[in-house]
Scaffold this motif. Structure first.
Motif, PDB file in Angstrom:
ATOM      1  N   LYS A 286       0.851  -1.196   0.000  1.00 64.33           N
ATOM      2  CA  LYS A 286       0.000   0.000   0.000  1.00 64.33           C
ATOM      3  C   LYS A 286       0.886   1.244   0.000  1.00 64.33           C
ATOM      4  O   LYS A 286       1.102   1.870   1.047  1.00 64.33           O
ATOM      5  CB  LYS A 286      -0.914  -0.013   1.221  1.00 64.33           C
ATOM      6  CG  LYS A 286      -1.880  -1.197   1.252  1.00 64.33           C
ATOM      7  CD  LYS A 286      -2.675  -1.237   2.536  1.00 64.33           C
ATOM      8  CE  LYS A 286      -3.653  -2.407   2.536  1.00 64.33           C
ATOM      9  NZ  LYS A 286      -4.405  -2.502   3.809  1.00 64.33           N
ATOM     10  N   PRO A 287       1.415   1.624  -1.153  1.00 63.57           N
ATOM     11  CA  PRO A 287       2.379   2.728  -1.213  1.00 63.57           C
ATOM     12  C   PRO A 287       1.817   4.081  -0.791  1.00 63.57           C
ATOM     13  O   PRO A 287       2.575   5.006  -0.500  1.00 63.57           O
ATOM     14  CB  PRO A 287       2.805   2.759  -2.688  1.00 63.57           C
ATOM     15  CG  PRO A 287       1.734   2.014  -3.423  1.00 63.57           C
ATOM     16  CD  PRO A 287       1.196   1.011  -2.473  1.00 63.57           C
ATOM     17  N   ASP A 288       0.480   4.203  -0.720  1.00 63.74           N
ATOM     18  CA  ASP A 288      -0.107   5.475  -0.278  1.00 63.74           C
ATOM     19  C   ASP A 288      -0.038   5.637   1.236  1.00 63.74           C
ATOM     20  O   ASP A 288      -0.251   6.736   1.759  1.00 63.74           O
ATOM     21  CB  ASP A 288      -1.569   5.572  -0.735  1.00 63.74           C
ATOM     22  CG  ASP A 288      -2.409   4.391  -0.265  1.00 63.74           C
ATOM     23  OD1 ASP A 288      -1.840   3.298  -0.071  1.00 63.74           O
ATOM     24  OD2 ASP A 288      -3.629   4.565  -0.092  1.00 63.74           O
ATOM     25  N   LYS A 289       0.279   4.556   1.969  1.00 64.32           N
ATOM     26  CA  LYS A 289       0.380   4.633   3.431  1.00 64.32           C
ATOM     27  C   LYS A 289       1.735   5.220   3.817  1.00 64.32           C
ATOM     28  O   LYS A 289       2.779   4.588   3.636  1.00 64.32           O
ATOM     29  CB  LYS A 289       0.216   3.252   4.062  1.00 64.32           C
ATOM     30  CG  LYS A 289      -1.091   2.537   3.730  1.00 64.32           C
ATOM     31  CD  LYS A 289      -2.311   3.271   4.239  1.00 64.32           C
ATOM     32  CE  LYS A 289      -3.586   2.514   3.950  1.00 64.32           C
ATOM     33  NZ  LYS A 289      -4.792   3.290   4.316  1.00 64.32           N
ATOM     34  N   LYS A 290       1.707   6.430   4.357  1.00 71.35           N
ATOM     35  CA  LYS A 290       2.944   7.112   4.752  1.00 71.35           C
ATOM     36  C   LYS A 290       3.083   7.238   6.271  1.00 71.35           C
ATOM     37  O   LYS A 290       4.152   7.561   6.775  1.00 71.35           O
ATOM     38  CB  LYS A 290       2.995   8.514   4.128  1.00 71.35           C
ATOM     39  CG  LYS A 290       3.233   8.502   2.624  1.00 71.35           C
ATOM     40  CD  LYS A 290       4.609   7.915   2.317  1.00 71.35           C
ATOM     41  CE  LYS A 290       4.931   7.923   0.842  1.00 71.35           C
ATOM     42  NZ  LYS A 290       6.254   7.304   0.581  1.00 71.35           N
ATOM     43  N   PHE A 291       1.996   6.986   6.986  1.00 73.34           N
ATOM     44  CA  PHE A 291       2.024   7.105   8.447  1.00 73.34           C
ATOM     45  C   PHE A 291       1.497   5.813   9.067  1.00 73.34           C
ATOM     46  O   PHE A 291       0.318   5.478   8.899  1.00 73.34           O
ATOM     47  CB  PHE A 291       1.174   8.284   8.923  1.00 73.34           C
ATOM     48  CG  PHE A 291       1.567   9.608   8.321  1.00 73.34           C
ATOM     49  CD1 PHE A 291       2.641  10.315   8.826  1.00 73.34           C
ATOM     50  CD2 PHE A 291       0.866  10.128   7.238  1.00 73.34           C
ATOM     51  CE1 PHE A 291       3.015  11.527   8.263  1.00 73.34           C
ATOM     52  CE2 PHE A 291       1.222  11.337   6.673  1.00 73.34           C
ATOM     53  CZ  PHE A 291       2.314  12.037   7.189  1.00 73.34           C
ATOM     54  N   VAL A 292       2.374   5.066   9.716  1.00 72.66           N
ATOM     55  CA  VAL A 292       1.963   3.884  10.464  1.00 72.66           C
ATOM     56  C   VAL A 292       1.770   4.326  11.908  1.00 72.66           C
ATOM     57  O   VAL A 292       2.729   4.681  12.592  1.00 72.66           O
ATOM     58  CB  VAL A 292       3.011   2.755  10.366  1.00 72.66           C
ATOM     59  CG1 VAL A 292       2.601   1.581  11.239  1.00 72.66           C
ATOM     60  CG2 VAL A 292       3.179   2.315   8.920  1.00 72.66           C
ATOM     61  N   MET A 293       0.512   4.370  12.361  1.00 76.43           N
ATOM     62  CA  MET A 293       0.166   4.869  13.695  1.00 76.43           C
ATOM     63  C   MET A 293       0.009   3.687  14.641  1.00 76.43           C
ATOM     64  O   MET A 293      -0.867   2.838  14.433  1.00 76.43           O
ATOM     65  CB  MET A 293      -1.129   5.671  13.645  1.00 76.43           C
ATOM     66  CG  MET A 293      -1.316   6.561  12.417  1.00 76.43           C
ATOM     67  SD  MET A 293      -0.336   8.061  12.468  1.00 76.43           S
ATOM     68  CE  MET A 293      -1.247   9.064  13.614  1.00 76.43           C
ATOM     69  N   ILE A 294       0.851   3.614  15.669  1.00 75.34           N
ATOM     70  CA  ILE A 294       0.840   2.478  16.603  1.00 75.34           C
ATOM     71  C   ILE A 294       0.420   2.963  17.987  1.00 75.34           C
ATOM     72  O   ILE A 294       0.998   3.908  18.529  1.00 75.34           O
ATOM     73  CB  ILE A 294       2.227   1.821  16.685  1.00 75.34           C
ATOM     74  CG1 ILE A 294       2.646   1.305  15.304  1.00 75.34           C
ATOM     75  CG2 ILE A 294       2.224   0.674  17.694  1.00 75.34           C
ATOM     76  CD1 ILE A 294       4.085   0.826  15.245  1.00 75.34           C
ATOM     77  N   ALA A 295      -0.591   2.310  18.555  1.00 75.95           N
ATOM     78  CA  ALA A 295      -1.045   2.650  19.904  1.00 75.95           C
ATOM     79  C   ALA A 295      -1.433   1.383  20.638  1.00 75.95           C
ATOM     80  O   ALA A 295      -1.795   0.375  20.032  1.00 75.95           O
ATOM     81  CB  ALA A 295      -2.226   3.613  19.859  1.00 75.95           C
ATOM     82  N   GLY A 296      -1.377   1.447  21.948  1.00 77.60           N
ATOM     83  CA  GLY A 296      -1.757   0.309  22.777  1.00 77.60           C
ATOM     84  C   GLY A 296      -1.562   0.644  24.232  1.00 77.60           C
ATOM     85  O   GLY A 296      -0.897   1.634  24.571  1.00 77.60           O
ATOM     86  N   PRO A 297      -2.118  -0.159  25.132  1.00 80.08           N
ATOM     87  CA  PRO A 297      -2.007   0.112  26.561  1.00 80.08           C
ATOM     88  C   PRO A 297      -0.594  -0.097  27.087  1.00 80.08           C
ATOM     89  O   PRO A 297       0.289  -0.590  26.378  1.00 80.08           O
ATOM     90  CB  PRO A 297      -2.989  -0.878  27.191  1.00 80.08           C
ATOM     91  CG  PRO A 297      -3.101  -1.976  26.191  1.00 80.08           C
ATOM     92  CD  PRO A 297      -2.925  -1.348  24.847  1.00 80.08           C
ATOM     93  N   SER A 298      -0.402   0.275  28.333  1.00 77.49           N
ATOM     94  CA  SER A 298       0.917   0.186  28.974  1.00 77.49           C
ATOM     95  C   SER A 298       1.484  -1.232  28.914  1.00 77.49           C
ATOM     96  O   SER A 298       0.755  -2.213  29.067  1.00 77.49           O
ATOM     97  CB  SER A 298       0.792   0.618  30.442  1.00 77.49           C
ATOM     98  OG  SER A 298       2.006   0.419  31.123  1.00 77.49           O
TER      99      SER A 298
END
Length: 554
Positions: A286-298
């Motif tokens: 997916k070359p249009d994906k420029k921001f990989v946003m990672i979130a999760g609990p402690s």
């Protein structure tokens, strides 16, 4: 001279109670002063069930269903009552029907039946049977038996997960709970009788059903809000456990005792590496994906996961650049505060959202941008020549608790973002009726890491955990279903490794400390596991983020 009464301090008031008074009697006296049901007591800093009796002078505090220990006792007790009701229906129908409690989802437990199809008609009967048990005020009785007797009992009852569990029990006694002639083991305390268990519901879901409990309003069962993505990840984790022939602690202990644990470690790590590699391939496609946003609990292992994902992307010709959202904190003097005056670093407003969007939009447009670095010692953002400019194969890997919240990245096109939710969703259960709460696994991870890297004691970590959890429930969990991908960072063997690091830290907590009861509970929990040495664990393992020895700067 033998005492005829004991002096008990309750809410700052000194009271006299006759020798042998049950805590249940005292709780009934004070119940009108409490909005929520009193289900346990804390007596001289030790958690006690209400059927226990006063045997010394001391200080007493009531534990209601609005508190963590009380909520857990309520859930356990409803689960036992549900099992008793399933057993009653099976006898009425002349069938052999059992129920497995698989994992926690929404505000309930996902359960599956063996020997009976779960449908609306059956659930209606089951709910009616449970409601009748509530009205009958059946006692929930507790009996202490020898470990050998417990193993024989569970073998006879066909509860083979419990039979395996107690085969490795070092304690000489096991507490058995029963409603009438239905017996079972539960990890933790119970309410005195079924009349306490009025608030529950049953909802069909997937191949089974969800047993729902109250949430913030303790006198009504919570609505069922399906988390389909989370359920899929939990189901996959169960399948991984089945692939390794390890679904419970007893099965893990079997692998340790029989010398299979090295293979288990290697396969578990290989499965995770394969999953990360597949994720990198998905991003590359997916070359249009420029921001990989990672979130999760402690204590989900976000940092190690970000590094490993970046390496897999590099192997595919991409150029990932890790960015910590913490670098966009506002200056400390501008940080919002809690009502008690302490800084609220977890709310979205603690970040400079405007600056973040300005920088990210400029990068997306091909501009060269100098990114900030937050100095945690001075409480200020600094600029030290950290320039970025996105080329064709460049991707920003953004890690922080608000990564899934679109209010953070409001100016970025949805097509440019790939959102990943990561959490440690353990594949193990204690046995067929006792789930292993994912929050316990994460707390043990954090206790070990905090002591190693931050010089924070286990007592301090436990003391702040409720606040951490509150922040997760407010800022992370509401957005988890909006993730494009959910990643499970739990390793099936990890608690057997963490045990040897966590136990000495927990034993340091003084018996007079408010955190002692929780430390004692965690020690009892860790006692289920046979220890596993850490020598064979790879240096890039997520577990290394907590126990040390990682090849990454974590």
């Amino acid at each position: 001279m033998k005492k005829s009464s004991y002096q008990i301090r309750i809410n700052g008031e000194e009271k006299q109670y006759p020798v042998g008074t049950a805590f249940l009697e005292i709780a009934r006296e004070y119940q009108p002063d409490y909005r929520d049901d009193i289900v346990l007591v804390m007596f001289n800093n030790r958690l006690r069930e209400l059927h226990k009796r006063v045997k010394e002078d001391g200080e007493l505090a009531f534990v209601t269903t609005s508190e963590k220990a009380g909520k857990k006792a309520y859930r356990r007790s409803v689960t036992l009552m549900m099992q008793r009701a399933v057993n009653n229906l099976a006898k009425q129908d002349g069938k052999h029907v059992t129920v497995r409690v698989e994992h926690s989802i929404s505000q309930g437990y996902y359960c599956e039946l063996q020997g009976q199809e779960a449908d609306e008609a059956y659930l209606a009967r089951l709910k009616q049977e449970m409601t009748q048990l509530v009205g009958q005020e059946r006692p929930i009785e507790k009996r202490s038996v020898s470990t050998d007797e417990a193993v024989s009992l569970f073998r006879e009852l066909g509860m083979h997960d419990k039979e395996r569990l107690f085969a490795y029990r070092r304690s000489s006694k096991v507490n058995i709970y029963s409603i009438g002639n239905y017996k079972d083991y539960f990890y933790g305390y119970m309410v005195p009788n079924t009349s306490y268990l009025k608030y529950f519901d049953l909802k069909l879901y997937q191949k089974g059903f969800v047993l729902l409990f109250p949430n913030k309003d303790t006198r009504v069962a919570a609505d069922f809000k399906p988390s389909h993505k989370l359920f899929h990840v939990l189901k996959e984790s169960v399948e991984w456990g089945e692939m390794l022939d390890i679904g419970t602690i007893g099965a893990l202990n079997d692998a340790v005792a029989k010398g299979r644990i090295r293979d288990v470690v290697l396969v578990a790590e290989a499965l995770m590496e394969r999953k990360i590699g597949m994720l990198a391939e998905e991003i590359a496609a997916k070359p249009d994906k420029k921001f990989v946003m990672i979130a999760g609990p402690s204590s989900s292992g976000k940092t190690t996961f970000s590094h490993r994902l970046s390496i897999q992307m590099m192997a595919l010709g991409l150029k990932p650049h890790p960015i910590a959202l913490d670098d966009y904190y506002v200056d400390r003097v501008d940080t919002p505060k809690h009502p008690d005056g302490s800084y609220n670093f977890e709310c979205l407003e603690a970040l400079d959202i405007e600056l973040f969007n300005q920088d990210m939009s400029a990068l997306l447009n091909g501009e060269r941008v100098e990114l900030p670095i937050y100095n945690f010692r001075t409480g200020k953002r600094e600029y030290k020549g950290k320039f970025k400019q996105l080329g064709k194969n460049d991707i920003l890997v953004l890690e922080g608790i608000h990564g899934l919240n679109d209010k953070l990245s409001y100016s970025l096109p949805a097509s440019s973002k790939l959102k990943i939710y990561i959490s440690a969703l353990t594949q193990l259960n204690i046995d067929e009726h006792n789930i292993l709460p994912t929050t316990d696994g994460r707390m043990i991870r954090r206790i070990v890491r905090d002591a190693r890297t931050r010089n924070i004691s286990a007592r301090e970590t436990i003391a702040m955990w409720d606040s951490v959890r509150k922040g997760e429930e407010q800022y992370i969990f509401p957005f988890q279903e909006e993730a494009d991908i959910m990643f499970n960072s739990a390793l099936i063997y990890e608690l057997a490794v963490l045990k040897q690091y966590a136990e000495p830290l927990l034993f340091q907590i003084d018996k007079k400390s408010p955190e002692y009861a929780e430390a004692k509970r965690l020690l009892k929990f860790l006692d289920y596991f046979l220890p596993v040495p850490s020598e064979d664990i790879a240096k890039n393992s997520i577990l290394r983020e907590f126990i040390g020895g990682s090849c990454f700067n974590v």
